[in-house]
Design a protein around this motif. Sequence first.
Motif, PDB file in Angstrom:
ATOM      1  N   THR A  22       0.822  -1.224   0.000  1.00  0.00           N
ATOM      2  CA  THR A  22       0.000   0.000   0.000  1.00  0.00           C
ATOM      3  C   THR A  22       0.853   1.269   0.000  1.00  0.00           C
ATOM      4  OG1 THR A  22      -0.218   0.105   2.411  1.00  0.00           O
ATOM      5  CG2 THR A  22      -1.902  -1.170   1.199  1.00  0.00           C
ATOM      6  N   HIS A  23       2.156   1.129   0.175  1.00  0.00           N
ATOM      7  CA  HIS A  23       3.051   2.287   0.166  1.00  0.00           C
ATOM      8  C   HIS A  23       3.858   2.383  -1.126  1.00  0.00           C
ATOM      9  CE1 HIS A  23       2.146   1.849   4.483  1.00  0.00           C
ATOM     10  NE2 HIS A  23       2.153   3.167   4.438  1.00  0.00           N
ATOM     11  N   THR A  24       3.454   1.614  -2.151  1.00  0.00           N
ATOM     12  CA  THR A  24       4.115   1.694  -3.450  1.00  0.00           C
ATOM     13  C   THR A  24       3.308   2.615  -4.355  1.00  0.00           C
ATOM     14  OG1 THR A  24       2.911  -0.213  -4.339  1.00  0.00           O
ATOM     15  CG2 THR A  24       5.035  -0.658  -3.258  1.00  0.00           C
ATOM     16  N   SER A  25       3.920   3.007  -5.451  1.00  0.00           N
ATOM     17  CA  SER A  25       3.181   3.854  -6.398  1.00  0.00           C
ATOM     18  C   SER A  25       3.564   3.520  -7.830  1.00  0.00           C
ATOM     19  CB  SER A  25       3.445   5.336  -6.112  1.00  0.00           C
ATOM     20  OG  SER A  25       4.813   5.614  -6.247  1.00  0.00           O
ATOM     21  N   GLY A  26       2.608   3.762  -8.722  1.00  0.00           N
ATOM     22  CA  GLY A  26       2.837   3.556 -10.150  1.00  0.00           C
ATOM     23  C   GLY A  26       3.169   2.125 -10.512  1.00  0.00           C
ATOM     24  N   ASP A  27       3.467   1.934 -11.780  1.00  0.00           N
ATOM     25  CA  ASP A  27       3.835   0.611 -12.283  1.00  0.00           C
ATOM     26  C   ASP A  27       5.341   0.445 -12.109  1.00  0.00           C
ATOM     27  OD1 ASP A  27       4.107  -1.798 -13.499  1.00  0.00           O
ATOM     28  OD2 ASP A  27       3.152  -1.228 -15.375  1.00  0.00           O
ATOM     29  N   SER A  28       5.754   0.298 -10.862  1.00  0.00           N
ATOM     30  CA  SER A  28       7.180   0.242 -10.537  1.00  0.00           C
ATOM     31  C   SER A  28       7.637  -1.200 -10.325  1.00  0.00           C
ATOM     32  CB  SER A  28       7.460   1.055  -9.277  1.00  0.00           C
ATOM     33  OG  SER A  28       6.800   0.478  -8.169  1.00  0.00           O
ATOM     34  N   PRO A  29       8.932  -1.459 -10.512  1.00  0.00           N
ATOM     35  CA  PRO A  29       9.453  -2.801 -10.209  1.00  0.00           C
ATOM     36  C   PRO A  29       9.206  -3.188  -8.740  1.00  0.00           C
ATOM     37  CG  PRO A  29      11.075  -1.543 -11.459  1.00  0.00           C
ATOM     38  CD  PRO A  29       9.957  -0.590 -11.106  1.00  0.00           C
ATOM     39  N   GLU A  30       9.286  -2.207  -7.843  1.00  0.00           N
ATOM     40  CA  GLU A  30       9.038  -2.467  -6.419  1.00  0.00           C
ATOM     41  C   GLU A  30       7.608  -2.956  -6.200  1.00  0.00           C
ATOM     42  OE1 GLU A  30       9.159  -0.160  -2.108  1.00  0.00           O
ATOM     43  OE2 GLU A  30       8.618   0.967  -3.907  1.00  0.00           O
ATOM     44  N   ARG A  31       6.636  -2.274  -6.810  1.00  0.00           N
ATOM     45  CA  ARG A  31       5.226  -2.667  -6.660  1.00  0.00           C
ATOM     46  C   ARG A  31       5.007  -4.075  -7.193  1.00  0.00           C
ATOM     47  NH1 ARG A  31       0.186   1.139  -8.276  1.00  0.00           N
ATOM     48  NH2 ARG A  31       0.547   1.862  -6.159  1.00  0.00           N
ATOM     49  N   ARG A  32       5.552  -4.355  -8.364  1.00  0.00           N
ATOM     50  CA  ARG A  32       5.377  -5.684  -8.973  1.00  0.00           C
ATOM     51  C   ARG A  32       6.026  -6.769  -8.115  1.00  0.00           C
ATOM     52  NH1 ARG A  32       3.107  -6.253 -13.860  1.00  0.00           N
ATOM     53  NH2 ARG A  32       2.618  -4.333 -14.961  1.00  0.00           N
ATOM     54  N   GLN A  82      -7.175 -11.252  -8.189  1.00  0.00           N
ATOM     55  CA  GLN A  82      -7.481 -11.326  -9.623  1.00  0.00           C
ATOM     56  C   GLN A  82      -7.742  -9.931 -10.188  1.00  0.00           C
ATOM     57  OE1 GLN A  82     -10.744 -14.088 -10.098  1.00  0.00           O
ATOM     58  NE2 GLN A  82      -9.345 -15.690 -10.790  1.00  0.00           N
ATOM     59  N   SER A  83      -8.494  -9.117  -9.461  1.00  0.00           N
ATOM     60  CA  SER A  83      -8.764  -7.751  -9.906  1.00  0.00           C
ATOM     61  C   SER A  83      -7.473  -6.944 -10.009  1.00  0.00           C
ATOM     62  CB  SER A  83      -9.727  -7.043  -8.946  1.00  0.00           C
ATOM     63  OG  SER A  83     -10.990  -7.637  -8.986  1.00  0.00           O
ATOM     64  N   LEU A  84      -6.576  -7.133  -9.047  1.00  0.00           N
ATOM     65  CA  LEU A  84      -5.295  -6.426  -9.082  1.00  0.00           C
ATOM     66  C   LEU A  84      -4.481  -6.845 -10.308  1.00  0.00           C
ATOM     67  CD1 LEU A  84      -4.351  -6.500  -5.300  1.00  0.00           C
ATOM     68  CD2 LEU A  84      -4.584  -4.440  -6.705  1.00  0.00           C
ATOM     69  N   GLU A  85      -4.496  -8.126 -10.633  1.00  0.00           N
ATOM     70  CA  GLU A  85      -3.767  -8.609 -11.805  1.00  0.00           C
ATOM     71  C   GLU A  85      -4.342  -8.050 -13.098  1.00  0.00           C
ATOM     72  OE1 GLU A  85      -3.872 -12.912 -11.078  1.00  0.00           O
ATOM     73  OE2 GLU A  85      -1.691 -12.799 -10.836  1.00  0.00           O
ATOM     74  N   ARG A  93      -7.079   3.045  -9.318  1.00  0.00           N
ATOM     75  CA  ARG A  93      -7.920   1.966  -8.785  1.00  0.00           C
ATOM     76  C   ARG A  93      -7.057   0.838  -8.208  1.00  0.00           C
ATOM     77  NH1 ARG A  93     -12.031  -1.466  -8.431  1.00  0.00           N
ATOM     78  NH2 ARG A  93     -12.245  -3.299  -9.712  1.00  0.00           N
ATOM     79  N   TRP A  94      -5.856   0.660  -8.753  1.00  0.00           N
ATOM     80  CA  TRP A  94      -4.979  -0.417  -8.297  1.00  0.00           C
ATOM     81  C   TRP A  94      -4.650  -0.245  -6.811  1.00  0.00           C
ATOM     82  CZ3 TRP A  94      -0.663  -2.403  -6.155  1.00  0.00           C
ATOM     83  CH2 TRP A  94      -0.316  -3.710  -6.504  1.00  0.00           C
ATOM     84  N   LEU A  95      -4.300   0.966  -6.426  1.00  0.00           N
ATOM     85  CA  LEU A  95      -3.949   1.222  -5.027  1.00  0.00           C
ATOM     86  C   LEU A  95      -5.171   1.071  -4.120  1.00  0.00           C
ATOM     87  CD1 LEU A  95      -1.668   1.866  -3.098  1.00  0.00           C
ATOM     88  CD2 LEU A  95      -2.118   4.299  -3.461  1.00  0.00           C
ATOM     89  N   VAL A  96      -6.330   1.473  -4.603  1.00  0.00           N
ATOM     90  CA  VAL A  96      -7.568   1.302  -3.830  1.00  0.00           C
ATOM     91  C   VAL A  96      -7.799  -0.192  -3.555  1.00  0.00           C
ATOM     92  CG1 VAL A  96     -10.099   1.558  -3.904  1.00  0.00           C
ATOM     93  CG2 VAL A  96      -8.623   3.437  -4.674  1.00  0.00           C
ATOM     94  N   LEU A  97      -7.620  -1.018  -4.584  1.00  0.00           N
ATOM     95  CA  LEU A  97      -7.781  -2.468  -4.424  1.00  0.00           C
ATOM     96  C   LEU A  97      -6.718  -3.039  -3.485  1.00  0.00           C
ATOM     97  CD1 LEU A  97      -8.531  -3.491  -8.131  1.00  0.00           C
ATOM     98  CD2 LEU A  97     -10.090  -3.761  -6.196  1.00  0.00           C
ATOM     99  N   SER A 102      -5.270  -5.340   1.759  1.00  0.00           N
ATOM    100  CA  SER A 102      -4.525  -5.224   3.014  1.00  0.00           C
ATOM    101  C   SER A 102      -5.473  -5.220   4.212  1.00  0.00           C
ATOM    102  CB  SER A 102      -3.666  -3.951   2.994  1.00  0.00           C
ATOM    103  OG  SER A 102      -2.877  -3.875   4.151  1.00  0.00           O
ATOM    104  N   GLU A 103      -6.592  -4.519   4.085  1.00  0.00           N
ATOM    105  CA  GLU A 103      -7.595  -4.482   5.167  1.00  0.00           C
ATOM    106  C   GLU A 103      -8.198  -5.862   5.409  1.00  0.00           C
ATOM    107  OE1 GLU A 103     -10.415  -1.605   3.758  1.00  0.00           O
ATOM    108  OE2 GLU A 103      -9.030   0.080   4.079  1.00  0.00           O
ATOM    109  N   ILE A 104      -8.515  -6.568   4.321  1.00  0.00           N
ATOM    110  CA  ILE A 104      -9.115  -7.901   4.444  1.00  0.00           C
ATOM    111  C   ILE A 104      -8.119  -8.874   5.072  1.00  0.00           C
ATOM    112  CG2 ILE A 104      -9.992  -9.891   3.144  1.00  0.00           C
ATOM    113  CD1 ILE A 104     -11.241  -7.801   1.208  1.00  0.00           C
ATOM    114  N   ILE A 105      -6.860  -8.782   4.655  1.00  0.00           N
ATOM    115  CA  ILE A 105      -5.822  -9.646   5.227  1.00  0.00           C
ATOM    116  C   ILE A 105      -5.705  -9.384   6.734  1.00  0.00           C
ATOM    117  CG2 ILE A 105      -3.320 -10.061   5.311  1.00  0.00           C
ATOM    118  CD1 ILE A 105      -3.356  -9.637   2.209  1.00  0.00           C
ATOM    119  N   ALA A 106      -5.625  -8.103   7.112  1.00  0.00           N
ATOM    120  CA  ALA A 106      -5.500  -7.748   8.536  1.00  0.00           C
ATOM    121  C   ALA A 106      -6.713  -8.246   9.324  1.00  0.00           C
ATOM    122  CB  ALA A 106      -5.330  -6.244   8.690  1.00  0.00           C
ATOM    123  N   HIS A 107      -7.903  -8.068   8.766  1.00  0.00           N
ATOM    124  CA  HIS A 107      -9.130  -8.521   9.435  1.00  0.00           C
ATOM    125  C   HIS A 107      -9.137 -10.048   9.573  1.00  0.00           C
ATOM    126  CE1 HIS A 107     -13.338  -8.986  10.508  1.00  0.00           C
ATOM    127  NE2 HIS A 107     -13.417  -9.889   9.555  1.00  0.00           N
TER     128      HIS A 107
END
Length: 153
Positions: A22-32, A82-85, A93-97, A102-107
Amino acid sequence: MNIFEALRESHIIQKDLSEQLTHTSGDSPERRKIFNLLKNELFAHAIAEDRYFYIPLMMTDSGLNITRLALAEHHEMDEILQSLEQTDFSHSRWLVLAKRLSEIIAHHIQQEEHSFFQKALKILDENQKLNLAKKYLSEYKKYKAKDLIRLVG
């Protein structure tokens, strides 16, 4: 190590990776990279957890309800993955998903560790807790290694 300790180890990794994502941005190698690591972690964990934690619990009357809820949450995580992929990694929208995942995982982790585990402690005997941990870890490591080879190779 018992089944609860084994599951908690993966939970720590999941939570850490999902928060990093959730702290990544854009289509970066780090995000992927973080996304692929998280997807791999969730996949290996879910397969092993379903087989060696939830299915044995499902075989008991008192374990049936917690199993249904947990499996529904696993399905919800799969749908978001799947939506993220399918969403452009640079789209807002990618960051929103990713944040929703992350929220669902934590819950899910909170629910498992503070509710499901308490109930499962009463259902499983000590021998089962140890044997299920061995089987879970073996399956988890197998799927994690397979997927990492695919990611790298």
